[in-house]
Design a protein around this motif. Structure first.
Motif, PDB file in Angstrom:
ATOM      1  N   ARG A   1       0.831  -1.208   0.000  1.00 56.42           N
ATOM      2  CA  ARG A   1       0.000   0.000   0.000  1.00 56.42           C
ATOM      3  C   ARG A   1       0.868   1.262   0.000  1.00 56.42           C
ATOM      4  N   THR A   2       1.898   1.272   0.862  1.00 57.50           N
ATOM      5  CA  THR A   2       2.784   2.443   0.917  1.00 57.50           C
ATOM      6  C   THR A   2       3.526   2.621  -0.406  1.00 57.50           C
ATOM      7  N   LEU A   3       3.974   1.508  -0.992  1.00 58.12           N
ATOM      8  CA  LEU A   3       4.699   1.594  -2.255  1.00 58.12           C
ATOM      9  C   LEU A   3       3.802   2.141  -3.359  1.00 58.12           C
ATOM     10  N   LYS A   4       2.569   1.675  -3.428  1.00 58.42           N
ATOM     11  CA  LYS A   4       1.637   2.203  -4.431  1.00 58.42           C
ATOM     12  C   LYS A   4       1.451   3.707  -4.255  1.00 58.42           C
ATOM     13  N   ARG A   5       1.321   4.139  -3.018  1.00 58.22           N
ATOM     14  CA  ARG A   5       1.120   5.560  -2.749  1.00 58.22           C
ATOM     15  C   ARG A   5       2.346   6.371  -3.173  1.00 58.22           C
ATOM     16  N   ARG A   6       3.545   5.862  -2.866  1.00 57.25           N
ATOM     17  CA  ARG A   6       4.770   6.571  -3.246  1.00 57.25           C
ATOM     18  C   ARG A   6       4.932   6.628  -4.762  1.00 57.25           C
ATOM     19  N   LEU A   7       4.588   5.526  -5.439  1.00 59.66           N
ATOM     20  CA  LEU A   7       4.666   5.525  -6.901  1.00 59.66           C
ATOM     21  C   LEU A   7       3.671   6.522  -7.488  1.00 59.66           C
ATOM     22  N   GLY A   8       2.477   6.581  -6.895  1.00 58.70           N
ATOM     23  CA  GLY A   8       1.471   7.519  -7.379  1.00 58.70           C
ATOM     24  C   GLY A   8       1.929   8.957  -7.252  1.00 58.70           C
ATOM     25  N   ARG A   9       2.581   9.271  -6.135  1.00 61.46           N
ATOM     26  CA  ARG A   9       3.086  10.632  -5.954  1.00 61.46           C
ATOM     27  C   ARG A   9       4.168  10.966  -6.971  1.00 61.46           C
ATOM     28  N   ALA A  10       4.882   9.926  -7.451  1.00 61.87           N
ATOM     29  CA  ALA A  10       5.925  10.128  -8.462  1.00 61.87           C
ATOM     30  C   ALA A  10       5.351  10.089  -9.876  1.00 61.87           C
ATOM     31  N   GLY A  11       4.025   9.956  -9.985  1.00 61.87           N
ATOM     32  CA  GLY A  11       3.385   9.927 -11.297  1.00 61.87           C
ATOM     33  C   GLY A  11       3.624   8.639 -12.049  1.00 61.87           C
ATOM     34  N   ALA A  12       3.787   7.530 -11.334  1.00 63.27           N
ATOM     35  CA  ALA A  12       4.090   6.243 -11.971  1.00 63.27           C
ATOM     36  C   ALA A  12       3.222   5.154 -11.358  1.00 63.27           C
ATOM     37  N   SER A  13       3.227   4.014 -12.009  1.00 62.20           N
ATOM     38  CA  SER A  13       2.568   2.825 -11.468  1.00 62.20           C
ATOM     39  C   SER A  13       3.477   1.633 -11.697  1.00 62.20           C
ATOM     40  N   PHE A  14       3.369   0.657 -10.813  1.00 63.14           N
ATOM     41  CA  PHE A  14       4.212  -0.523 -10.967  1.00 63.14           C
ATOM     42  C   PHE A  14       3.915  -1.233 -12.281  1.00 63.14           C
ATOM     43  N   ARG A  15       2.670  -1.292 -12.648  1.00 60.68           N
ATOM     44  CA  ARG A  15       2.287  -1.974 -13.886  1.00 60.68           C
ATOM     45  C   ARG A  15       2.954  -1.330 -15.102  1.00 60.68           C
ATOM     46  N   ALA A  16       2.932   0.014 -15.158  1.00 56.18           N
ATOM     47  CA  ALA A  16       3.530   0.703 -16.302  1.00 56.18           C
ATOM     48  C   ALA A  16       5.049   0.529 -16.318  1.00 56.18           C
ATOM     49  N   LEU A  17       5.678   0.640 -15.151  1.00 59.68           N
ATOM     50  CA  LEU A  17       7.129   0.480 -15.091  1.00 59.68           C
ATOM     51  C   LEU A  17       7.537  -0.942 -15.480  1.00 59.68           C
ATOM     52  N   ALA A  18       6.769  -1.932 -15.009  1.00 63.99           N
ATOM     53  CA  ALA A  18       7.077  -3.322 -15.359  1.00 63.99           C
ATOM     54  C   ALA A  18       6.920  -3.544 -16.860  1.00 63.99           C
ATOM     55  N   ALA A  19       5.906  -2.904 -17.461  1.00 64.06           N
ATOM     56  CA  ALA A  19       5.701  -3.040 -18.907  1.00 64.06           C
ATOM     57  C   ALA A  19       6.866  -2.421 -19.673  1.00 64.06           C
ATOM     58  N   GLN A  20       7.367  -1.283 -19.200  1.00 61.99           N
ATOM     59  CA  GLN A  20       8.501  -0.636 -19.866  1.00 61.99           C
ATOM     60  C   GLN A  20       9.741  -1.523 -19.814  1.00 61.99           C
ATOM     61  N   GLU A  21      10.004  -2.094 -18.652  1.00 64.64           N
ATOM     62  CA  GLU A  21      11.167  -2.964 -18.539  1.00 64.64           C
ATOM     63  C   GLU A  21      10.996  -4.228 -19.375  1.00 64.64           C
ATOM     64  N   ARG A  22       9.776  -4.755 -19.417  1.00 65.91           N
ATOM     65  CA  ARG A  22       9.499  -5.959 -20.211  1.00 65.91           C
ATOM     66  C   ARG A  22       9.720  -5.668 -21.699  1.00 65.91           C
ATOM     67  N   ALA A  23       9.266  -4.520 -22.140  1.00 66.00           N
ATOM     68  CA  ALA A  23       9.465  -4.127 -23.535  1.00 66.00           C
ATOM     69  C   ALA A  23      10.948  -3.938 -23.831  1.00 66.00           C
ATOM     70  N   ALA A  24      11.665  -3.314 -22.912  1.00 64.93           N
ATOM     71  CA  ALA A  24      13.099  -3.103 -23.115  1.00 64.93           C
ATOM     72  C   ALA A  24      13.851  -4.426 -23.153  1.00 64.93           C
ATOM     73  N   LEU A  25      13.465  -5.364 -22.277  1.00 62.53           N
ATOM     74  CA  LEU A  25      14.108  -6.673 -22.270  1.00 62.53           C
ATOM     75  C   LEU A  25      13.839  -7.406 -23.584  1.00 62.53           C
ATOM     76  N   ALA A  26      12.595  -7.341 -24.067  1.00 63.68           N
ATOM     77  CA  ALA A  26      12.267  -7.997 -25.333  1.00 63.68           C
ATOM     78  C   ALA A  26      13.120  -7.443 -26.465  1.00 63.68           C
ATOM     79  N   ALA A  27      13.264  -6.121 -26.518  1.00 65.19           N
ATOM     80  CA  ALA A  27      14.086  -5.504 -27.567  1.00 65.19           C
ATOM     81  C   ALA A  27      15.531  -5.958 -27.459  1.00 65.19           C
ATOM     82  N   ARG A  28      16.029  -6.059 -26.242  1.00 68.19           N
ATOM     83  CA  ARG A  28      17.425  -6.458 -26.055  1.00 68.19           C
ATOM     84  C   ARG A  28      17.635  -7.908 -26.514  1.00 68.19           C
ATOM     85  N   LEU A  29      16.730  -8.799 -26.128  1.00 70.17           N
ATOM     86  CA  LEU A  29      16.879 -10.211 -26.493  1.00 70.17           C
ATOM     87  C   LEU A  29      16.739 -10.418 -28.003  1.00 70.17           C
TER      88      LEU A  29
END
Length: 355
Positions: free
Chosen positions: A271-299
């Motif tokens: 809960r605290t992590l979600k709140r901190r991410l929200g204050r930073a204008g981000a979400s775990f889901r979006a960040l995970a998708a970005q890293e997943r896309a970057a990993l796919a491009a690298r592989l």
């Protein structure tokens, strides 16, 4: 998570690049995606995040095909001169036991990634190593091997020529990275075991009382003050979004870590992590998708695996479903992206990531 709490100097990354250069790997290939420039590595005041070095190590492992025992080979190159003030302070402690306590107290100034715990077991002094969570099996194995081999080197230098480890045990596991290399090194003079229940090394506890020949209380006092100051300067308090990116980028698994795993790594609640991410204008889901896309491009761009194998590593049941996701991420199918990476045509990377 000591390595995420402190920035680090450029010395360890330089060693990785030198290690790769001896195997024919150019620095640019190893630094790709890390955000590190070559000029930074010549600046003694440069401070890097742990996730940046892990990206360089991941590039090294992929380029060499994840050979077993690579961390053991790498760890042999870590000596007192690698660690600067932290290493100098070790030598000025009165006994080997004092030096070990010093090393663990200021471990944030070393290049260790593992959590390291000391215990006395009868006539043995035992060090236990735990790789940080969230790393791939290959990356976790490498940092455990490297940290243990580097520790064995330092113990040998502190303990003297007659110092010998009693045990050097590597945790057993499945897969090539856990197998025994053809001619493994003998860190600290011990034959390594590859069938251990955990990562640990041990030596006769009698060495803890050994007096060190270069001990000097005034120099030690100065080193201790400077190390405390340096730790404070290198302490990293990133925002939640940066911490999440650092954590996600340290894994080269196709399946991203969960929000709960990230919260545990940062010693907070979901809960605290979600709140901190929200204050930073981000979400775990979006960040995970970005890293997943970057990993796919690298592989896909590396061309080490077939596209079907890349799809499998990314957790997709078929190449078709992976291709659809890849086109959504990068605007082109993986086959076209690979041709573009070879220079056979435009890659068409859009840089957008859909969730």
């Amino acid at each position: 998570m000591i390595f995420r709490d402190f920035a680090r100097g450029p010395g360890s990354v330089r060693l990785v690049l030198e290690f790769g250069a001896r195997r024919g790997l150019p620095a640019g290939r190893l630094l790709a995606g890390s955000g590190i420039g070559l000029a930074q590595l010549d600046d003694p005041e440069c401070r890097l995040l742990g996730g940046q070095e892990l990206r360089v190590i991941g590039n090294l492992l992929r380029a060499l095909g994840h050979p077993p025992g690579l961390g053991l080979e790498m760890g042999r190159h870590y000596t007192f001169s690698t660690f600067g003030l932290w290493g100098y302070g070790l030598l000025n402690n009165p006994t080997m036991g004092d030096a070990l306590a010093w090393a663990l107290r200021f471990v944030g100034l070393s290049f260790a990634y593992c959590s390291i715990r000391f215990a006395r077991r009868g006539d043995l002094a035992v060090l236990h190593y735990a790789p940080p969570p969230g790393l791939s099996a290959a990356l976790g194995r490498f940092v455990a091997e490297r940290d243990m081999a580097a520790s064995a080197n330092l113990l040998r230098e502190v303990g003297g020529e007659d110092f010998r480890l009693s045990a050097f045990e590597l945790k057993a596991g499945r897969g090539r990275v856990f197998s025994r290399p053809a001619d493994p090194p003998r860190p600290g003079g011990a034959e390594p075991s590859f069938r251990g229940a955990a990562y640990r090394l041990a030596f006769p506890a009698g060495f803890l009382a050994r007096r060190l020949p270069h001990a000097d209380p005034l120099t030690l006092s100065l080193c201790e003050r400077l190390c405390r100051e340096q730790l404070e300067r290198q302490r990293v308090l990133p925002d939640a979004a940066q911490a999440a990116r650092d954590y996600l980028s340290s894994s080269d698994s196709g399946v991203p870590p969960s929000l709960g795993a990230l919260a545990d790594a940062l010693h907070t609640s979901e809960r605290t992590l979600k709140r901190r991410l929200g204050r930073a204008g981000a979400s775990f889901r979006a960040l995970a998708a970005q890293e997943r896309a970057a990993l796919a491009a690298r592989l896909v761009g590396e061309e080490r695996d077939s596209l079907s194998r890349v799809a499998e590593r990314m957790g997709y049941a078929s190449l078709s479903s992976f291709s659809q996701a890849f086109r959504r991420w990068h605007g082109v199918p993986p086959s076209a992206f690979r041709r573009g990476a070879r220079g056979d045509g435009p890659s068409g990377v859009s840089g957008s990531y859909s969730t």
